[in-house]
Design a protein around this motif. Structure first.
Motif, PDB file in Angstrom:
ATOM      1  N   ILE A 173       0.845  -1.182   0.000  1.00 52.40           N
ATOM      2  CA  ILE A 173       0.000   0.000   0.000  1.00 52.40           C
ATOM      3  C   ILE A 173       0.891   1.246   0.000  1.00 52.40           C
ATOM      4  O   ILE A 173       1.944   1.248   0.640  1.00 52.40           O
ATOM      5  N   ALA A 174       0.479   2.270  -0.725  1.00 56.00           N
ATOM      6  CA  ALA A 174       1.242   3.514  -0.803  1.00 56.00           C
ATOM      7  C   ALA A 174       1.276   4.208   0.561  1.00 56.00           C
ATOM      8  O   ALA A 174       0.330   4.112   1.342  1.00 56.00           O
ATOM      9  N   ARG A 175       2.379   4.899   0.847  1.00 56.78           N
ATOM     10  CA  ARG A 175       2.566   5.544   2.152  1.00 56.78           C
ATOM     11  C   ARG A 175       1.420   6.489   2.519  1.00 56.78           C
ATOM     12  O   ARG A 175       0.887   6.404   3.631  1.00 56.78           O
ATOM     13  N   PRO A 176       0.994   7.413   1.638  1.00 56.41           N
ATOM     14  CA  PRO A 176      -0.091   8.329   2.045  1.00 56.41           C
ATOM     15  C   PRO A 176      -1.390   7.594   2.398  1.00 56.41           C
ATOM     16  O   PRO A 176      -2.063   7.945   3.371  1.00 56.41           O
ATOM     17  N   LYS A 177      -1.715   6.561   1.637  1.00 55.50           N
ATOM     18  CA  LYS A 177      -2.927   5.782   1.906  1.00 55.50           C
ATOM     19  C   LYS A 177      -2.786   5.011   3.225  1.00 55.50           C
ATOM     20  O   LYS A 177      -3.730   4.925   4.007  1.00 55.50           O
ATOM     21  N   PHE A 178      -1.595   4.465   3.479  1.00 54.10           N
ATOM     22  CA  PHE A 178      -1.330   3.743   4.721  1.00 54.10           C
ATOM     23  C   PHE A 178      -1.487   4.669   5.921  1.00 54.10           C
ATOM     24  O   PHE A 178      -2.169   4.338   6.890  1.00 54.10           O
ATOM     25  N   GLU A 179      -0.842   5.839   5.874  1.00 53.15           N
ATOM     26  CA  GLU A 179      -0.881   6.767   7.004  1.00 53.15           C
ATOM     27  C   GLU A 179      -2.295   7.261   7.296  1.00 53.15           C
ATOM     28  O   GLU A 179      -2.648   7.526   8.438  1.00 53.15           O
ATOM     29  N   LYS A 180      -3.118   7.370   6.254  1.00 55.21           N
ATOM     30  CA  LYS A 180      -4.501   7.799   6.439  1.00 55.21           C
ATOM     31  C   LYS A 180      -5.370   6.669   7.016  1.00 55.21           C
ATOM     32  O   LYS A 180      -6.310   6.931   7.762  1.00 55.21           O
ATOM     33  N   ALA A 181      -5.017   5.422   6.694  1.00 53.06           N
ATOM     34  CA  ALA A 181      -5.840   4.277   7.094  1.00 53.06           C
ATOM     35  C   ALA A 181      -5.507   3.720   8.476  1.00 53.06           C
ATOM     36  O   ALA A 181      -6.298   2.970   9.045  1.00 53.06           O
ATOM     37  N   VAL A 182      -4.349   4.074   9.037  1.00 57.03           N
ATOM     38  CA  VAL A 182      -3.954   3.538  10.346  1.00 57.03           C
ATOM     39  C   VAL A 182      -4.746   4.226  11.455  1.00 57.03           C
ATOM     40  O   VAL A 182      -4.831   5.447  11.508  1.00 57.03           O
ATOM     41  N   LYS A 183      -5.313   3.421  12.338  1.00 62.79           N
ATOM     42  CA  LYS A 183      -6.054   3.939  13.485  1.00 62.79           C
ATOM     43  C   LYS A 183      -5.125   4.134  14.673  1.00 62.79           C
ATOM     44  O   LYS A 183      -5.142   5.169  15.316  1.00 62.79           O
ATOM     45  N   LYS A 184      -4.303   3.090  14.970  1.00 57.94           N
ATOM     46  CA  LYS A 184      -3.339   3.194  16.064  1.00 57.94           C
ATOM     47  C   LYS A 184      -2.290   2.108  15.935  1.00 57.94           C
ATOM     48  O   LYS A 184      -2.464   1.132  15.207  1.00 57.94           O
ATOM     49  N   ILE A 185      -1.187   2.278  16.670  1.00 60.94           N
ATOM     50  CA  ILE A 185      -0.136   1.272  16.723  1.00 60.94           C
ATOM     51  C   ILE A 185      -0.412   0.399  17.939  1.00 60.94           C
ATOM     52  O   ILE A 185      -0.453   0.886  19.064  1.00 60.94           O
ATOM     53  N   VAL A 186      -0.635  -0.892  17.711  1.00 63.48           N
ATOM     54  CA  VAL A 186      -0.952  -1.831  18.783  1.00 63.48           C
ATOM     55  C   VAL A 186       0.314  -2.191  19.558  1.00 63.48           C
ATOM     56  O   VAL A 186       0.325  -2.167  20.779  1.00 63.48           O
ATOM     57  N   SER A 187       1.375  -2.557  18.832  1.00 62.63           N
ATOM     58  CA  SER A 187       2.653  -2.861  19.475  1.00 62.63           C
ATOM     59  C   SER A 187       3.791  -2.497  18.539  1.00 62.63           C
ATOM     60  O   SER A 187       3.629  -2.476  17.328  1.00 62.63           O
ATOM     61  N   ARG A 188       4.926  -2.205  19.126  1.00 68.78           N
ATOM     62  CA  ARG A 188       6.112  -1.810  18.361  1.00 68.78           C
ATOM     63  C   ARG A 188       6.957  -3.034  18.020  1.00 68.78           C
ATOM     64  O   ARG A 188       7.004  -4.006  18.770  1.00 68.78           O
ATOM     65  N   GLY A 189       7.645  -2.938  16.887  1.00 62.01           N
ATOM     66  CA  GLY A 189       8.551  -3.994  16.458  1.00 62.01           C
ATOM     67  C   GLY A 189       9.837  -3.990  17.258  1.00 62.01           C
ATOM     68  O   GLY A 189      10.096  -3.070  18.032  1.00 62.01           O
ATOM     69  N   PRO A 190      10.682  -4.998  17.060  1.00 62.03           N
ATOM     70  CA  PRO A 190      11.931  -5.096  17.818  1.00 62.03           C
ATOM     71  C   PRO A 190      12.938  -4.003  17.470  1.00 62.03           C
ATOM     72  O   PRO A 190      13.823  -3.706  18.254  1.00 62.03           O
ATOM     73  N   ASP A 191      12.812  -3.371  16.299  1.00 62.81           N
ATOM     74  CA  ASP A 191      13.757  -2.329  15.878  1.00 62.81           C
ATOM     75  C   ASP A 191      13.340  -0.942  16.316  1.00 62.81           C
ATOM     76  O   ASP A 191      14.034   0.031  16.031  1.00 62.81           O
ATOM     77  N   ALA A 192      12.220  -0.819  16.996  1.00 62.56           N
ATOM     78  CA  ALA A 192      11.696   0.495  17.388  1.00 62.56           C
ATOM     79  C   ALA A 192      12.599   1.181  18.378  1.00 62.56           C
ATOM     80  O   ALA A 192      13.089   0.587  19.330  1.00 62.56           O
ATOM     81  N   VAL A 193      12.798   2.487  18.156  1.00 57.59           N
ATOM     82  CA  VAL A 193      13.599   3.315  19.045  1.00 57.59           C
ATOM     83  C   VAL A 193      12.661   4.335  19.666  1.00 57.59           C
ATOM     84  O   VAL A 193      12.042   5.138  18.977  1.00 57.59           O
ATOM     85  N   GLU A 194      12.509   4.290  20.985  1.00 52.99           N
ATOM     86  CA  GLU A 194      11.584   5.229  21.624  1.00 52.99           C
ATOM     87  C   GLU A 194      12.257   5.997  22.719  1.00 52.99           C
ATOM     88  O   GLU A 194      13.213   5.702  23.264  1.00 52.99           O
TER      89      GLU A 194
END
Length: 68
Positions: A47-68
């Motif tokens: 899916i294209a980035r703009p369509k993805f960013e518009k369709a995401v409601k929330k992040i359920v969990s972060r991946g192992p590479d996430a930097v917070e």
């Protein structure tokens, strides 16, 4: 609108459900396009980035590479 950074391995909840009934997807590839895999049936979509960013409601969990 705040900038949200996504990482490979993130589990995201989408606004619309997949025909299998699941609304959670795992991010597999990030770039101009996002590749995602349905957590319910394993269907893979790109899916294209703009369509993805518009369709995401929330992040359920972060991946192992996430930097917070």
């Amino acid at each position: 609108m705040a900038f949200v950074r996504y990482y490979v391995g993130d589990i995201v909840k989408m606004k619309k459900t997949h025909p299998c009934g699941s609304d959670e997807w795992e991010v597999r590839r990030i770039g101009v396009d996002f590749t995602m895999v349905c957590r319910g049936c394993g269907h893979q979509v790109m899916i294209a980035r703009p369509k993805f960013e518009k369709a995401v409601k929330k992040i359920v969990s972060r991946g192992p590479d996430a930097v917070e």
